[in-house]
Design an enzyme around this catalytic site. Sequence first.
Site, PDB file in Angstrom:
ATOM      1  N   ASP A  96      67.690 115.322  39.465  1.00  0.00           N
ATOM      2  CA  ASP A  96      66.985 116.598  39.521  1.00  0.00           C
ATOM      3  C   ASP A  96      66.944 117.138  40.956  1.00  0.00           C
ATOM      4  O   ASP A  96      66.949 116.373  41.923  1.00  0.00           O
ATOM      5  CB  ASP A  96      65.562 116.377  38.997  1.00  0.00           C
ATOM      6  CG  ASP A  96      64.770 117.649  38.878  1.00  0.00           C
ATOM      7  OD1 ASP A  96      65.198 118.563  38.168  1.00  0.00           O
ATOM      8  OD2 ASP A  96      63.695 117.731  39.514  1.00  0.00           O
ATOM      9  N   GLU A 155      71.782 118.283  40.132  1.00  0.00           N
ATOM     10  CA  GLU A 155      71.376 119.661  39.882  1.00  0.00           C
ATOM     11  C   GLU A 155      71.238 120.388  41.221  1.00  0.00           C
ATOM     12  O   GLU A 155      70.245 120.237  41.920  1.00  0.00           O
ATOM     13  CB  GLU A 155      70.037 119.718  39.134  1.00  0.00           C
ATOM     14  CG  GLU A 155      69.603 121.145  38.835  1.00  0.00           C
ATOM     15  CD  GLU A 155      68.101 121.306  38.687  1.00  0.00           C
ATOM     16  OE1 GLU A 155      67.667 122.241  37.993  1.00  0.00           O
ATOM     17  OE2 GLU A 155      67.346 120.499  39.275  1.00  0.00           O
TER      18      GLU A 155
END
Length: 614
Positions: free
Chosen positions: A333, A362
């Site tokens: 993330d 990400e």
Amino acid sequence: MNRILFLALAALTIGTAQAQKNSIAIQHVEPMNWWVGMHNPNLQLLVHAKGIAECRPQIDYTGVTISSTTLTDNENYIFLNLNIAHDAKPGKFDIRFMKDGKQVTVVNYELKAREANSANRESFTSDDAIYLLMPDRFANANPANDDMPNLIEKADRKADYGRHGGDLQGVMEHIDYIKNLGMTALWMTPVLENNMPQSSYHGYAITDYYAVDARLGSLDEYKQLSDKLHQNGMKLIMDMVFNHCGTNHWWMKDLPCKDWIFQWNGNPMRSSYRLSTVADTHCSQFDLRQATEGWFDSSMADMNLGNELVKNYFIQNSIWWVETVGLDGIRQDTYPYPEKNAMREWNLRVREEYPNFNIVGEAWISEASKLAYWQKDANNKDGYNSELPTIMDFPLMEAIYRAFNEQPSWDDGIIRLYNSLANDYLYADPMHIMVMGENHDAGRLLTKLNGNVNSLKMATAFLATVRGIAQWYVGTEVLMEGDAVQHAYIRRDFAGGWQGDKENNFTARKGAAADMYDYTSRLFNYRKQSDALRHGELLHFLPVNEVYVYFRYTDKECVMVVMNNSDAEQKLDTPRYAEKLAQYTNGKDIISGQSVDINNITIKAKTALVVELK
């Protein structure tokens, strides 16, 4: 005689009292176990107990030695740096903590044997199509774990940002649904404990990095899910979060050291979210710090991976989960926010143990020139190599939104897809890019396309046939909608996942939803067995009159994709595509199964045609 007995009892009482005075209650030891036979022989244990820094640790186990200890500004922590010899045997041993020559506490630790061939596990690649879901919103198979006594927030399915009760058992019971759709891997939003007062159903405010959230299930159930996926020839990708933790994490009440998290003058600063600052050679240090050291949210404390102890903690944590659950990949993330050199080392350390392992980060960056910076082996001016194998194609995602919505012009309309792929020269490895039309943070694709199912089908055909690793967001195959104005709108429950649901899209799809599921399934199941779509080169032609044509091909196989984004039926000028078509005599429409005369192709308005060339 009575006096001697009295003196003996008194001595015993004093000794017991002294032992109780010196005893220390261990609160945390992380990681709680490890393995023999790892490539890296070093292990750093975090030990948390009141006053533990005053103790001297001892280990008497063949093959395990304490190479050093690290103390911080908090006397309640000690970090043990262990060396585990390559010939060390699995087993349990005591770590004794001594003070003033006496043992005041002991930790029983275990070294386990690794699963056979663990180091050589395969990972996700362009072979795969990845199904993304949020377990709290997918299926509730075990209502008994909706509320748990030691976890603050209770279930309330009527609350948009509350917990709805979906769990790991619910995912396990619907693996066939995901597999039959043509998906080969599963990515769930984080399953670790989020013991926050509210709105942590998504999983990104972690309060214990070594515990599955009990409202989702147990560690054993997580292992069972992994095993069941593997039995079905599928892979498990774990969503990890190194940038931040939930503010209710146990260490927030007693930080291991002052710089364990980022605080500016003792207070958190909110991130600017401006990721261009990281690669910007002209960027001010203030702007860089605010972007990368600012808190992602007021409920999410920003971790300082520039601290060696924090960095080692997260590296070991990720390896622990790979070994414990049998992971096939990691999605990281908010990738560009943590200290970039620490993240580089993390990638190297993970692949040191698992050479074939893939990680996708990400990096939500809309410009290919800036996104390319984050992929392994990028030709960066500053010499930085992230060592991150896979990035997410956010520029292409945004191009999809615009391609099927805009009025055609020189730079608008379906030319957006062509131009986005034309930027592939910027990327070190375009086949190691994850392509998607949406995710759990962006608006749902059907909503972005103004509810136009024909446009959604064209986008689906594109995602199933374009280069890279495909990612699909739960529910789009049954026409789920939702605007990103509020996250709750794009994270609604999957119909049929709860007892009493009026609709069941798992087993009783109807009308347009059934048609969309079948269309998606045909495309992605064909992708499973097509070498051209999974590994092939890409050759594309400039769109003409909103008709975009491209080919995916290997030496032995070729697939032609035609997308007509105009409002009128169009006949292809087939000689224009002779570079590929001249090699073939006919084709097959993989949706209908009907033969295609490749010298006479007419395509209906707002449709896509995927042709296997013969």
